[in-house]
Design an enzyme around this catalytic site. Structure first.
Site, PDB file in Angstrom:
ATOM      1  N   TYR A   1      42.359  44.136  42.694  1.00  0.00           N
ATOM      2  CA  TYR A   1      43.556  43.528  42.137  1.00  0.00           C
ATOM      3  C   TYR A   1      44.163  44.448  41.085  1.00  0.00           C
ATOM      4  O   TYR A   1      43.444  45.214  40.424  1.00  0.00           O
ATOM      5  CB  TYR A   1      43.225  42.196  41.452  1.00  0.00           C
ATOM      6  CG  TYR A   1      42.926  41.052  42.382  1.00  0.00           C
ATOM      7  CD1 TYR A   1      43.947  40.225  42.843  1.00  0.00           C
ATOM      8  CD2 TYR A   1      41.619  40.783  42.789  1.00  0.00           C
ATOM      9  CE1 TYR A   1      43.676  39.158  43.688  1.00  0.00           C
ATOM     10  CE2 TYR A   1      41.345  39.714  43.631  1.00  0.00           C
ATOM     11  CZ  TYR A   1      42.368  38.902  44.073  1.00  0.00           C
ATOM     12  OH  TYR A   1      42.098  37.852  44.911  1.00  0.00           O
TER      13      TYR A   1
ATOM     14  N   ASP B   1      47.690  32.340  44.373  1.00  0.00           N
ATOM     15  CA  ASP B   1      48.420  31.220  43.799  1.00  0.00           C
ATOM     16  C   ASP B   1      49.924  31.412  43.890  1.00  0.00           C
ATOM     17  O   ASP B   1      50.420  32.508  44.202  1.00  0.00           O
ATOM     18  CB  ASP B   1      48.028  31.048  42.328  1.00  0.00           C
ATOM     19  CG  ASP B   1      46.634  30.475  42.161  1.00  0.00           C
ATOM     20  OD1 ASP B   1      46.140  29.827  43.102  1.00  0.00           O
ATOM     21  OD2 ASP B   1      46.046  30.670  41.076  1.00  0.00           O
TER      22      ASP B   1
END
Length: 279
Positions: free
Chosen positions: A113, A55
């Protein structure tokens, strides 16, 4: 000549990009790399495929992409050319040739992540684009216990953005952990899994911080996994603290013997053309 498929590991600072995926009127990582490739091919479009989207504001240290290129270029020359033609926000870390059936997205077996949280009482302007500022008390034992509840195979409906559109929300989290970076006074969360839903990691962090603050009970993760309701989980943590660290593949499918020598005739000819286009 058949196009060759290149696999790249790319790092980028996502601050000034509207995410990875190309968009009609916004600046994106995919758009920036495709712009560079178009210069290299003298106007021919080259479409890149990423391992997944990130994003707006999200960073990457190990994003994987692939594309088909119309001529043979030594991998080191490909790396040099792209790093010369993209902005300093993007860096091609590694280039390799792969088989024609390799796909950066569909061949993934997992991802890693990290999320960084700044615990300093006063916001640091030099961290504002790369961490979430959270100057509240943290109960590390409750936090680590809650993280363990995320590990394993679960339906993560409570931790997926409501507009994701995916019906199957079952994923396996291999690692959910946190450590204290005492030098920077930061929490560093790590999540490894076979796949992640839209905003899943950021919702993890938003919920876990509320547990660590005492706003939610220690067993809240177990309850949320059972109710499968996004509205009952915590907020979606801001994007700037999130980093795509690594993408995993069962096999690289890299071709052997295709890292052409820099002094090859083909390499010299192609590099001359690239140097001229860069100038």
């Amino acid at each position: 000549m058949e196009p060759l498929r290149y696999k790249l590991i790319v790092q980028y600072d996502g601050t000034h990009f509207a995410g990875f995926q190309i968009q009609p009127h916004d600046r994106t990582v995919q758009g920036e790399i495709q712009r560079a490739l178009k210069i290299m091919t003298k106007g021919k479009e080259v479409i890149i495929h990423g391992s997944g989207r990130t994003d707006s504001g999200v960073h990457a240290k190990g994003q994987v992409i692939h594309f088909d290129y119309p001529i043979e270029i030594p991998v080191k020359n490909m790396q040099r050319a792209l790093n010369s033609l993209t902005t300093d926000e993007i860096f091609v870390q590694e280039v390799s040739l792969v088989d024609a059936d390799f796909h950066a997205r569909y061949n993934t077996s997992g991802k890693k992540y990290q999320y960084r949280v700044d615990l300093n009482a006063i916001p640091d302007p030099f961290k504002r684009l790369y961490t979430l500022h959270h100057p509240y008390p943290i109960d590390m034992k409750k936090l680590k216990d809650a993280l363990k509840d995320l590990e394993g195979e679960h339906d993560f409906s409570s931790f997926c953005a409501s507009n994701s559109g995916r019906e199957d929300k079952v994923r396996t989290v291999y690692e959910a952990s946190v450590y204290e970076d005492t030098f920077n006074n930061e929490l560093v969360f790590t999540f490894r899994g076979n796949g992640f839903l839209y905003n899943m990691v950021r919702i993890f962090v938003g919920t876990l911080l509320q547990i660590a603050n005492g706003l939610r009970p220690a067993d809240e993760i177990q309850r949320l996994l059972e109710v499968k309701d996004r509205n009952q989980a915590g907020p979606t943590a801001k994007p700037q603290g999130l980093y795509l660290m690594e993408v995993y593949y069962d096999s690289s499918k890299a071709k052997k013997g295709t890292d052409y020598q820099e002094d090859s005739v083909l390499g010299e000819q192609v590099q001359d053309e690239l140097d001229h286009s860069i100038k």
